[in-house]
Design a protein around this motif. Structure first.
Motif, PDB file in Angstrom:
ATOM      1  N   LEU A 126      71.394  -4.463 -16.026  1.00 47.37           N
ATOM      2  CA  LEU A 126      71.262  -5.326 -14.707  1.00 47.37           C
ATOM      3  C   LEU A 126      72.493  -6.022 -14.918  1.00 47.37           C
ATOM      4  O   LEU A 126      73.931  -5.862 -14.336  1.00 47.37           O
ATOM      5  CB  LEU A 126      70.944  -6.327 -14.509  1.00 47.37           C
ATOM      6  CG  LEU A 126      69.391  -5.330 -13.292  1.00 47.37           C
ATOM      7  CD1 LEU A 126      68.031  -6.289 -13.626  1.00 47.37           C
ATOM      8  CD2 LEU A 126      69.728  -5.217 -12.403  1.00 47.37           C
ATOM      9  N   ASP A 127      73.388  -6.349 -16.772  1.00 43.59           N
ATOM     10  CA  ASP A 127      74.564  -7.002 -16.435  1.00 43.59           C
ATOM     11  C   ASP A 127      75.801  -5.971 -15.789  1.00 43.59           C
ATOM     12  O   ASP A 127      76.996  -7.149 -15.543  1.00 43.59           O
ATOM     13  CB  ASP A 127      74.186  -7.012 -18.015  1.00 43.59           C
ATOM     14  CG  ASP A 127      73.760  -8.703 -18.919  1.00 43.59           C
ATOM     15  OD1 ASP A 127      73.843  -8.744 -18.166  1.00 43.59           O
ATOM     16  OD2 ASP A 127      73.329  -7.859 -19.518  1.00 43.59           O
ATOM     17  N   ASP A 128      75.775  -4.459 -16.051  1.00 49.45           N
ATOM     18  CA  ASP A 128      77.092  -3.589 -15.650  1.00 49.45           C
ATOM     19  C   ASP A 128      76.682  -4.301 -14.209  1.00 49.45           C
ATOM     20  O   ASP A 128      77.827  -4.493 -13.249  1.00 49.45           O
ATOM     21  CB  ASP A 128      76.435  -2.968 -15.935  1.00 49.45           C
ATOM     22  CG  ASP A 128      76.677  -2.113 -17.479  1.00 49.45           C
ATOM     23  OD1 ASP A 128      77.590  -3.085 -18.353  1.00 49.45           O
ATOM     24  OD2 ASP A 128      76.034  -1.716 -17.803  1.00 49.45           O
TER      25      ASP A 128
ATOM     26  N   ALA B 268      55.910 -15.222 -22.552  1.00 52.09           N
ATOM     27  CA  ALA B 268      54.035 -15.768 -21.812  1.00 52.09           C
ATOM     28  C   ALA B 268      54.204 -16.334 -20.729  1.00 52.09           C
ATOM     29  O   ALA B 268      53.314 -16.135 -19.878  1.00 52.09           O
ATOM     30  CB  ALA B 268      54.143 -16.768 -22.562  1.00 52.09           C
ATOM     31  N   LEU B 269      55.517 -17.307 -20.124  1.00 51.34           N
ATOM     32  CA  LEU B 269      55.503 -17.251 -18.828  1.00 51.34           C
ATOM     33  C   LEU B 269      55.790 -15.716 -17.762  1.00 51.34           C
ATOM     34  O   LEU B 269      54.812 -15.973 -16.476  1.00 51.34           O
ATOM     35  CB  LEU B 269      56.882 -17.676 -18.988  1.00 51.34           C
ATOM     36  CG  LEU B 269      57.206 -18.824 -17.401  1.00 51.34           C
ATOM     37  CD1 LEU B 269      57.082 -20.290 -17.411  1.00 51.34           C
ATOM     38  CD2 LEU B 269      57.836 -18.080 -16.619  1.00 51.34           C
ATOM     39  N   TRP B 270      56.252 -14.610 -18.070  1.00 48.99           N
ATOM     40  CA  TRP B 270      56.932 -13.317 -17.566  1.00 48.99           C
ATOM     41  C   TRP B 270      55.029 -12.846 -17.274  1.00 48.99           C
ATOM     42  O   TRP B 270      54.153 -12.180 -16.219  1.00 48.99           O
ATOM     43  CB  TRP B 270      57.399 -12.508 -18.353  1.00 48.99           C
ATOM     44  CG  TRP B 270      58.472 -12.933 -18.566  1.00 48.99           C
ATOM     45  CD1 TRP B 270      58.841 -13.184 -17.482  1.00 48.99           C
ATOM     46  CD2 TRP B 270      59.574 -12.215 -18.900  1.00 48.99           C
ATOM     47  NE1 TRP B 270      59.876 -13.738 -17.494  1.00 48.99           N
ATOM     48  CE2 TRP B 270      60.746 -12.494 -19.010  1.00 48.99           C
ATOM     49  CE3 TRP B 270      59.685 -11.689 -20.497  1.00 48.99           C
ATOM     50  CZ2 TRP B 270      62.112 -12.213 -19.637  1.00 48.99           C
ATOM     51  CZ3 TRP B 270      60.914 -10.788 -20.757  1.00 48.99           C
ATOM     52  CH2 TRP B 270      61.761 -11.008 -20.123  1.00 48.99           C
ATOM     53  N   ASP B 271      54.178 -13.084 -18.242  1.00 47.38           N
ATOM     54  CA  ASP B 271      52.515 -12.027 -18.124  1.00 47.38           C
ATOM     55  C   ASP B 271      51.589 -13.284 -17.032  1.00 47.38           C
ATOM     56  O   ASP B 271      51.411 -12.613 -16.442  1.00 47.38           O
ATOM     57  CB  ASP B 271      51.278 -12.210 -19.532  1.00 47.38           C
ATOM     58  CG  ASP B 271      52.612 -11.822 -20.519  1.00 47.38           C
ATOM     59  OD1 ASP B 271      53.024 -10.725 -20.211  1.00 47.38           O
ATOM     60  OD2 ASP B 271      52.382 -11.783 -22.203  1.00 47.38           O
ATOM     61  N   VAL B 272      52.345 -14.207 -17.062  1.00 49.40           N
ATOM     62  CA  VAL B 272      51.444 -15.675 -15.998  1.00 49.40           C
ATOM     63  C   VAL B 272      52.151 -15.080 -14.800  1.00 49.40           C
ATOM     64  O   VAL B 272      51.182 -14.818 -13.934  1.00 49.40           O
ATOM     65  CB  VAL B 272      51.480 -16.779 -16.306  1.00 49.40           C
ATOM     66  CG1 VAL B 272      51.922 -17.785 -15.601  1.00 49.40           C
ATOM     67  CG2 VAL B 272      51.064 -17.662 -18.326  1.00 49.40           C
ATOM     68  N   VAL B 273      53.238 -14.853 -14.422  1.00 48.71           N
ATOM     69  CA  VAL B 273      53.881 -14.433 -13.350  1.00 48.71           C
ATOM     70  C   VAL B 273      52.562 -12.751 -12.854  1.00 48.71           C
ATOM     71  O   VAL B 273      52.625 -13.179 -11.770  1.00 48.71           O
ATOM     72  CB  VAL B 273      55.161 -14.341 -13.391  1.00 48.71           C
ATOM     73  CG1 VAL B 273      55.717 -13.866 -11.751  1.00 48.71           C
ATOM     74  CG2 VAL B 273      55.876 -15.650 -13.992  1.00 48.71           C
TER      75      VAL B 273
ATOM     76  N   ASP C 292      64.905  -7.892 -14.140  1.00 44.91           N
ATOM     77  CA  ASP C 292      64.167  -6.133 -14.495  1.00 44.91           C
ATOM     78  C   ASP C 292      62.901  -6.229 -14.952  1.00 44.91           C
ATOM     79  O   ASP C 292      62.538  -5.356 -14.595  1.00 44.91           O
ATOM     80  CB  ASP C 292      65.028  -5.728 -15.826  1.00 44.91           C
ATOM     81  CG  ASP C 292      65.285  -4.465 -15.953  1.00 44.91           C
ATOM     82  OD1 ASP C 292      64.964  -3.784 -14.492  1.00 44.91           O
ATOM     83  OD2 ASP C 292      65.600  -3.816 -16.702  1.00 44.91           O
ATOM     84  N   ARG C 293      62.682  -7.679 -16.134  1.00 42.03           N
ATOM     85  CA  ARG C 293      61.042  -7.067 -16.115  1.00 42.03           C
ATOM     86  C   ARG C 293      59.949  -7.079 -14.944  1.00 42.03           C
ATOM     87  O   ARG C 293      58.995  -6.823 -15.113  1.00 42.03           O
ATOM     88  CB  ARG C 293      60.965  -7.761 -17.626  1.00 42.03           C
ATOM     89  CG  ARG C 293      62.188  -7.969 -18.280  1.00 42.03           C
ATOM     90  CD  ARG C 293      61.363  -6.361 -19.679  1.00 42.03           C
ATOM     91  NE  ARG C 293      60.384  -6.467 -20.071  1.00 42.03           N
ATOM     92  CZ  ARG C 293      60.386  -7.434 -21.153  1.00 42.03           C
ATOM     93  NH1 ARG C 293      61.277  -7.087 -21.612  1.00 42.03           N
ATOM     94  NH2 ARG C 293      59.639  -7.830 -21.805  1.00 42.03           N
ATOM     95  N   LEU C 294      60.172  -8.065 -14.237  1.00 42.85           N
ATOM     96  CA  LEU C 294      59.322  -8.776 -13.751  1.00 42.85           C
ATOM     97  C   LEU C 294      59.004  -8.100 -11.788  1.00 42.85           C
ATOM     98  O   LEU C 294      58.194  -8.491 -11.385  1.00 42.85           O
ATOM     99  CB  LEU C 294      59.847 -10.736 -13.781  1.00 42.85           C
ATOM    100  CG  LEU C 294      58.515 -11.302 -14.778  1.00 42.85           C
ATOM    101  CD1 LEU C 294      58.994 -12.813 -14.190  1.00 42.85           C
ATOM    102  CD2 LEU C 294      57.306 -10.936 -14.997  1.00 42.85           C
ATOM    103  N   ALA C 295      60.337  -8.055 -11.580  1.00 45.14           N
ATOM    104  CA  ALA C 295      60.849  -7.753  -9.710  1.00 45.14           C
ATOM    105  C   ALA C 295      60.514  -6.274  -9.557  1.00 45.14           C
ATOM    106  O   ALA C 295      61.272  -5.732 -10.086  1.00 45.14           O
ATOM    107  CB  ALA C 295      62.145  -8.646  -9.417  1.00 45.14           C
TER     108      ALA C 295
ATOM    109  N   GLY D 135      53.459  -9.313  -1.686  1.00 46.28           N
ATOM    110  CA  GLY D 135      52.353  -9.400  -3.016  1.00 46.28           C
ATOM    111  C   GLY D 135      53.230  -8.727  -3.985  1.00 46.28           C
ATOM    112  O   GLY D 135      53.082  -7.670  -5.143  1.00 46.28           O
ATOM    113  N   THR D 136      55.112  -8.871  -4.363  1.00 43.99           N
ATOM    114  CA  THR D 136      55.192  -8.292  -5.104  1.00 43.99           C
ATOM    115  C   THR D 136      56.771  -9.614  -5.669  1.00 43.99           C
ATOM    116  O   THR D 136      55.886 -10.745  -4.443  1.00 43.99           O
ATOM    117  CB  THR D 136      56.403  -7.059  -3.992  1.00 43.99           C
ATOM    118  OG1 THR D 136      57.442  -8.249  -3.654  1.00 43.99           O
ATOM    119  CG2 THR D 136      55.842  -6.029  -3.217  1.00 43.99           C
ATOM    120  N   VAL D 137      57.212  -9.385  -6.688  1.00 43.61           N
ATOM    121  CA  VAL D 137      57.995 -10.230  -6.638  1.00 43.61           C
ATOM    122  C   VAL D 137      59.265  -9.781  -6.617  1.00 43.61           C
ATOM    123  O   VAL D 137      60.068  -8.906  -6.654  1.00 43.61           O
ATOM    124  CB  VAL D 137      58.571 -10.283  -8.201  1.00 43.61           C
ATOM    125  CG1 VAL D 137      59.509 -11.721  -9.058  1.00 43.61           C
ATOM    126  CG2 VAL D 137      56.703 -10.548  -9.040  1.00 43.61           C
TER     127      VAL D 137
END
Lengths: 251, 322
Positions: B298-300, B178-183, B204-207, B35-37
């Motif tokens: 996360l770049d750092d 839009a794709l992030w919303d779908v995921v 950072d946004r999805l996982a 149930g996670t990313v």
């Protein structure tokens, strides 16, 4: 088993749709054979003496030549599936992925059936008068389809093996030459001796002779028919098995 | 929480003509919680795609073991395929078919009951905002729409696990959003997702968890916030007009780092501390051209942990001690 049948059906429908909506493939299937027929009959025909009317002589050859051109489209379509994501996706699904090749072959058979009908139609309009019975017609078309099946499986194998669309396209060149160096357009006896050996012992010549004899309504020499069937079935099965194996190995 | 996907010690080498086999995976371990990313983050050639190909039964590992819902991806490949869906780097839809035809075809190949396919296709087209274009050939669609269709094609069966290999590469920002919303919707529906990406923002946004991959192994793993904390604290960054100005400001501020004309002051990010830093700067009479409070990204993390190649790209920083 029923699942495999359903996969084959689904992918054959796909293959047919792709062919029908591919302008290139449609021109190759519908326009090109007619142009070739006109070219041979109207341009070269006058200078060629083959004993019978040249249109009667050349029609089967034009059909086999068209099958060779059409096969290049199959090689391209298979290559596209391999290098695009389609095969990857199918392999991650509970699908027998090789059925994607079968789909393209079925589409090619249907496409060539249409080409064949068109060439016969135009040819009859131009004076071709086959004397075949319905059964002989069926047999002739059956032999043509066997030939198409072999060429298409070979094209599928090429599509699996090559790494670029250009290489897949180059395949046309190879198969295009087979009908030229056969009895498709000129009697084998008119060829130079060194070429005659090749022409008499390659698959196109017995296939042409069989189709020609069937359509003329005369007796068909049994050994020529046997040779034609052996070539088409042998090469067809070999190509199909090789294509299947190459497909499985590409991972 | 239970793991739905596991990998232990995955190794894979590829033979190259005239060269010894190149190892691509070198003992990679990972777990995706149900149930996670999980985002696999790493540079090109880190082994992300190879990992996904093994976990989706396309490739056999040379060594190691991987499971999906407890099923071995090699021994039980067929059953694993019924649980997963793969959306590769290339969009796997037919340009000459319409959107609806593409989805219906995938429905048949997924062996859904014939009668259920129509409804499911319409449902997915609506969910992905593709209903209006459904009757047009996909070749005429935009890249973002094709990507969405590609995702939808993987969702006909409501898979337990979805693999997304660099799903937003080449998309414009709006399509990416839009794709992030779908995921997120997919995950809300109970599907677990393993995503590979080169974009730190995406991870950072999805996982919920990020695994940093480099050289065929996971070099760091954890929640994005924890990884960022590991790399360091936030800082006030000031860009000055000249190196002389930068030196003056640095002297007034005490222990700070200077990099050319940029001065960076560590901060806890509180209003009081940031205000005191800015007051000190103002008192020097030097006016910065630009300033900002910058938290580690996360770049750092990426640059700090992905070895030599990352280190070489970092600008040299001169330390000025008081």
């Amino acid at each position: 088993m029923t699942a495999v049948l359903r996969d084959v059906t689904t992918l054959s429908v796909r293959g047919l749709r792709l062919v029908r909506r591919d302008l290139d493939a449609m021109i190759t299937a519908v326009v090109l054979p007619v142009v070739i027929l006109l070219l041979f009959v109207l341009v070269f025909g006058g200078a060629l003496d083959t004993g019978t009317g040249y249109i009667t002589y050349v029609t089967p050859g034009v059909i086999l030549l068209a099958a060779g051109f059409g096969a290049a489209n199959t090689a391209l379509a298979v290559e596209r599936d391999m290098s695009g994501g389609m095969v990857e996706r199918l392999r991650s699904m509970p699908v027998a992925a090789w059925t994607v090749l079968t789909g393209h072959v079925v589409a090619s058979l249907v496409k060539n059936l249409v080409s064949t009908a068109i060439v016969f139609g135009v040819s009859i309009l131009m004076g071709f008068r086959p004397e075949a019975t319905a059964l002989e017609w069926l047999a002739a078309v059956g032999v043509i389809l066997l030939f198409v099946g072999w060429i298409t499986w070979l094209a599928a194998l090429v599509g699996v093996l090559v790494r670029s669309p250009d290489a897949a396209g180059g395949f046309t060149f190879g198969v295009m030459f087979l009908p030229y160096v056969s009895s498709a357009f000129v009697p084998v006896e008119t060829l130079p001796t060194w070429l005659r050996g090749f022409a008499e012992h390659q698959p196109v010549t017995p296939v042409i002779e069989t189709v020609r004899a069937l359509l003329a309504g005369g007796t068909v020499p049994g050994d020529v028919v046997a040779l034609a069937l052996a070539w088409c079935l042998g090469l067809g099965v070999a190509s199909a098995v090789a294509a299947g194996l190459a497909f499985r190995a590409c991972r | 929480m239970t793991a739905i996907v596991t990998a232990e010690g995955l190794r894979k080498s590829f033979a190259r003509r005239g060269a010894p086999p190149t190892p691509v995976l070198d003992g990679l371990d990972l777990e995706v919680d149900e149930g996670t990313v999980l985002a696999l983050l790493g540079p090109n050639g880190a082994g992300k795609t190879t990992t996904v190909r093994i976990l989706s039964t396309l490739l056999r590992p040379d060594a190691g073991r991987a499971t999906v819902a407890g099923l071995d991806v090699v021994a039980d490949a067929r059953r694993v395929r019924e649980l997963i869906s793969l959306t590769g780097q290339q969009v796997a839809v037919d340009d000459k078919l319409t959107g609806a035809e593409n989805l219906a075809m995938m429905g048949h190949l997924a062996h859904l009951p014939r009668r259920a396919i129509r409804d499911r296709v319409e449902e997915l087209l609506a969910a992905f905002d593709l209903t209006a274009a459904a009757g047009r050939r996909v070749g005429t669609w935009s890249g973002g729409m094709r990507r969405r269709l590609d995702l939808a094609a993987g969702l006909l069966t409501r898979p337990r696990v979805m693999y997304l290999d660099e799903p937003t590469t080449g998309l414009d920002p709006r399509s990416r959003q839009a794709l992030w919303d779908v995921v997120r919707d997919v995950v809300a529906g109970g599907t677990s997702v393993l995503l590979t990406t080169q974009y730190l923002e995406e991870a950072d946004r999805l996982a919920q968890r990020v695994a940093l991959v480099d050289g065929g192994r996971v070099v760091a793993e954890g929640a994005p916030a924890r990884l960022k904390r590991e790399v360091g604290e936030a800082g006030v960054e000031l860009d000055l007009a000249s190196a002389a100005d930068a030196a003056r400001v640095a002297r007034a501020l005490g222990p700070v780092s200077v990099d050319g004309t940029r001065v960076r002051v560590p901060t806890d990010g509180s209003v009081a501390h940031v205000r005191s830093v800015l007051t000190t700067v103002e008192d020097t009479g030097v006016v910065p051209e630009h300033w900002a409070v910058r938290a580690p990204t996360l770049d750092d993390v990426f640059l700090a942990l992905t070895g030599e190649s990352g280190a070489a790209e970092r600008p040299a920083r001169a330390e000025v001690a008081a």
